[in-house]
Design an enzyme around this catalytic site. Structure first.
Site, PDB file in Angstrom:
ATOM      1  N   ASP A 229      32.311  34.017  29.337  1.00 40.13           N
ATOM      2  CA  ASP A 229      33.589  33.612  28.292  1.00 40.13           C
ATOM      3  C   ASP A 229      34.207  35.047  28.393  1.00 40.13           C
ATOM      4  OD1 ASP A 229      35.378  32.601  26.759  1.00 40.13           O
ATOM      5  OD2 ASP A 229      34.108  32.218  25.120  1.00 40.13           O
TER       6      ASP A 229
HETATM    7  C1  BGC Z   1      37.370  31.248  24.804  1.00 36.99           C
HETATM    8  C2  BGC Z   1      37.151  30.060  26.020  1.00 36.99           C
HETATM    9  C3  BGC Z   1      38.414  30.175  26.813  1.00 36.99           C
HETATM   10  C4  BGC Z   1      38.599  31.529  27.241  1.00 36.99           C
HETATM   11  C5  BGC Z   1      39.916  31.656  28.241  1.00 36.99           C
HETATM   12  C6  BGC Z   1      38.022  32.325  25.266  1.00 36.99           C
HETATM   13  O1  BGC Z   1      38.258  33.298  24.302  1.00 36.99           O
HETATM   14  O2  BGC Z   1      36.407  31.122  24.088  1.00 36.99           O
HETATM   15  O3  BGC Z   1      36.821  28.910  25.402  1.00 36.99           O
HETATM   16  O4  BGC Z   1      38.118  29.283  27.986  1.00 36.99           O
HETATM   17  O5  BGC Z   1      38.849  32.486  26.323  1.00 36.99           O
HETATM   18  O6  BGC Z   1      40.999  31.424  27.786  1.00 36.99           O
END
Ligand code: BGC
Length: 800
Positions: A229
């Site tokens: 993530d």
């Molecule tokens: C979130 C993800 C997301 C990623 C990219 C993170 O803060 O937890 O779900 O895909 O950012 O935007």
């Protein structure tokens, strides 16, 4: 292509580059070997492709795309075909925007109604979540676009989301938190998987060999790549070692350098590096390059699909005296700001910039009712009642036969980056209901919100239709249902408790310390309320229809159960039938009933059909921690067909020989889990279940040295007065924005993020040495720290 040969041909630097991002959304290309760059983009219910300033919190605008209802909404449809169609539409839009990997769907289990991202997740039940996610993934991937389900795993709270340790016993982990992912992987073969921010039982998800290698790869046969993530890669080298392939976003030159150094000093073996590279390239290079445009016909088609999705996902919770559907010519008033400015999606990284947006006030005249006017009634994102708005709304309500009252959680109460603190609707909406009730008894609530909330006000309403977060075409879908163009058919993907105190976690959510103890074990959602005999407002699986259905003639076979379903009402409608399985085990504690299959059947009025619900590998199993695998306990199982988790229409029993011998009962070891007293589980009993001691939290208010993985919010415990001052400024900013009713996502993100994320999320502008220097300052050595920061800054600039 011979991937092994290609891997051998790549230089160490090239391999290292492939394992971290080039920027916020793209991977590195290796032009010399014709390895292109791949574009990853959010998000689950529509694309969020950013072309300008990139961020992962949905702060800056993205390209327009269809905003479908969010996962929590779609899950109410229990319609796998629909989920697949939405996946396909998102995949097509991804192609038209040159996106290779869609970061979704999200399928974490909704452990508590206050989880800030519940609106992005399917259900409190792993079977429903897994099935819906699998259909989405199949749809996305049918177009050639890759899907990336997330966040693997046990990611249940936003508070301290990058620094929290989910302490969950193995059986609950396998049966509740991993089963949805298992279904999705085995059925839909996603090409990617996003690891979660949090730790799972002491190890960060992105470097958790048990999760990534033993379970995901070896046991389930996952053959895609794992991406962290955003900012969630703690120790990149350890991540690669233990099964993660790609660190996102870019950490500048640091990511590749860490891998190169680890190879040079023997910390990481070439063999493991090559294994990761060939796994990654096998998937990436299998991707067909496709191009397509998003024509205006397609745009309309997808808008229609968003409407169909909203229509099939809305849940009719109450319909006293069959006030709905509205009769032709009924004098209707629209009241509530959401009628004009719909609440149709959640905030954060999933935020879609919609191609169009419907509002009830703009389209009400297209319906066969007499529209007598609209009043705002309340202001969203503000708790205070405005007397003039109330007065105008009351005056309007007097002129109408029926008030369509648009209510719901406002944006400020549901967002990525924070957990909910309120379970009730904002006070100004509650006062509005009360005032309107005095002058018009025909109030119909049309609700918006991505998770459960307190519905005790429903006694003041004649009917309630909840659209959840119904996407860009939600307004017409809901008006179609209200006026009887179609019958509501959605059923709740989660339980609506009466009060927060009734939930399994009560005051224990979210965990504010380093670890979050999953005391309730298997007993999440309806599994808890039923085991603990706690009555609920609306149970899991519940939803009304304008029609009626009769169930009869249950028949059991080796492969499943069939029954006769008849539409005995006056409407053509769909019905969702649910199969629950349970057993009275002397041996293991078990939920009273668990969802094991479901079907959605369309029947014209008077029509009848045989419905078959098959058994599968999940139907009778439980996870045995002694044999370390799923087993079937020998004995008699109850097989029930219900219209919800609490309304059972048909029931029978089936005997299973089982896969494991009968064992001694565990009742003496786990008395509270057997008796449904999950709230009274003593620490020792939970630790016996967990198989170890829980993390001990430091006493609050003690000053202590902070480390890379302590959060910025932990500066309240810092030794340096300056750091404590910085904390107070941040805290005040946070509180001020909360008071204004519009939480500042940036502030919240910073508050909850560990120091480590400073160098993981600044694309190399701030490196690890600088963060170490900052920590030296925070820990009380100002001048020493400052010198380190300045020195590191000079080096960092030189290396860029
Ligand atoms: C979130 C993800 C997301 C990623 C990219 C993170 O803060 O937890 O779900 O895909 O950012 O935007």
């Amino acid at each position: 292509m011979d991937i092994k040969l290609l891997t051998r041909t790549l230089t160490l630097k090239e391999k290292a580059l492939l394992l971290s991002g080039k920027n916020n959304w793209e991977t590195h290309e290796i032009a010399r070997m014709n390895i292109p760059s791949f574009f990853l983009s959010d998000g689950p219910h529509g694309l969020r492709k950013q072309e300008g300033k990139a961020d992962h919190l949905g702060l800056n605008e993205s390209r327009k795309s269809t905003c479908f209802p969010t996962a929590a909404t779609i899950a109410n449809s229990w319609d796998e075909t629909l989920a697949r169609k939405i996946g396909e539409a998102i995949g097509e839009e991804a192609i038209s925007q040159d996106v290779d990997v869609v970061l979704g769907p999200g399928l974490n289990i909704k452990r508590d109604p206050r989880g800030g991202r519940n609106f992005e997740y399917f259900s409190e039940d792993p079977y429903l979540a897994g099935k819906m996610a699998a259909s989405y993934i199949k749809g996305i991937q049918a177009t050639g676009t890759f899907a990336c389900p997330k966040h693997f795993a046990a990611n249940s709270q936003e508070t301290r989301r990058m620094a929290s340790d989910s302490e969950v016993d193995l059986r609950s982990l396998r049966e509740i938190y991993l089963t949805g992912f298992e279904i999705a992987v085995k059925e839909a073969h996603p090409k990617a998987m996003m690891s979660a921010y949090n730790k799972v039982n002491g190890v960060y998800a992105n470097e958790n060999a048990f999760l990534l290698r033993d379970v995901l790869k070896q046991e389930w046969g996952f053959d895609g790549f794992v991406v962290s993530d955003w900012g969630g890669s703690n120790d990149h080298v350890l991540g690669v070692q233990n099964g993660s392939h790609l660190e996102m976003p870019s950490t500048g030159a640091a990511g590749a350098n860490e891998i190169i150094q680890a190879i040079q000093n023997g910390e990481l073996s070439e063999q493991v590096l090559d294994e990761r590279i060939s796994e990654l390239l096998t998937v990436l290079l299998s991707k067909e390059t496709k191009s397509g445009s998003f024509s205006s016909e397609k745009e309309s088609e997808h808008h229609q699909l968003a409407k169909e999705a909203a229509l099939k996902s809305a849940v009719l919770l109450k319909n006293e005296a069959a006030i709905l559907p509205l009769k032709k010519g009924t004098k209707v008033a629209l009241i509530g700001e959401f009628a004009k400015k719909p609440r149709y999606q959640g905030a954060g990284s999933s935020l879609v910039n919609p191609t169009r947006l419907e509002a009830a006030t703009d389209i009400i005249r297209d319906y066969p009712v007499e529209f007598v006017g609209f009043e705002t009634g309340y202001k969203t994102n503000s708790l205070a009642t405005k007397p003039e708005l109330l007065k105008e709304a009351v005056e309007l309500a007097k002129k109408a036969d029926v008030v369509l009252l648009y209510l719901g959680l406002d944006e400020s109460s549901e967002s990525e980056g924070m957990d909910r603190t309120q379970f009730t609707l904002p006070q100004n909406q509650l006062e509005l209901i009360h005032a309107l009730k005095q002058v018009n008894s025909n109030l119909i609530g049309i609700l918006a919100g991505g998770s459960s909330f307190d519905l005790s006000f429903d006694t003041d309403l004649k009917a309630i239709l909840t659209g959840y977060l119904s996407g860009q075409a939600g307004a017409s879908a809901l008006l179609d249902l209200l006026t009887g163009k179609a019958s509501p058919s959605g059923k709740l993907n989660e339980t609506y408790p009466f009060r927060l105190e009734d939930t399994a976690l009560g005051d224990h959510f979210p965990a504010k310390g380093k670890a979050s103890q999953y005391f309730e074990a298997l007993f999440v959602g309806y599994r808890y309320y039923q085991a603990a005999s706690v009555p609920v407002k609306y149970p899991f699986g519940f939803g009304l229809s304008y029609s009626k259905f009769a169930y009869s003639d249950i028949e059991l076979s080796e492969t499943g159960v069939s029954f006769q379903l008849t539409n005995t009402g006056q409407f053509d409608a769909e019905e969702i039938s649910q199969l629950y399985v349970s057993m009275e085990s002397g041996q293991n504690f078990r939920p009273k009933r668990e969802l094991k299959a479901f079907a959605k059947t369309f029947l014209k009025r008077g029509e009848s059909q045989t419905v078959f619900l098959p058994f599968d590998e999940y139907t009778f199993r439980y996870f045995d921690t002694e044999t370390n695998q799923f087993e079937i306990e020998p004995g008699h199982y109850k097989v029930e067909i219900g219209t919800s988790s609490e309304a059972i229409e048909l029931s029978t029993t089936v005997e299973q020989k089982g896969t494991a011998a009968k064992k001694k009962s565990q009742v003496e070891k786990f008395p509270h889990y057997f008796s449904g007293q999950m709230k009274q589980v003593p620490l020792a009993e939970f630790e016996a279940l967990l198989g170890r001691e829980v993390t001990k939290e430091e006493a609050t208010l003690t000053r202590r040295p902070l480390l890379e993985n302590d959060t910025i919010g932990d500066m309240q415990f810092a030794k340096s007065a300056l750091a404590r001052l910085a904390y107070h400024i941040l805290e005040q900013k946070k509180q001020r924005s909360e008071k204004k009713g519009k939480p500042n996502l940036n502030v919240l993100f910073i508050y909850n993020m560990p120091f480590r994320a400073i160098y993981k999320m600044t694309a190399g502008k701030i490196d690890r040495e600088m963060v170490q220097g900052i920590l030296t300052i925070v820990n009380g050595s100002f001048w020493k720290g400052l010198r380190s920061v300045l020195k590191a800054r000079r080096n960092c600039k030189k290396n860029q």
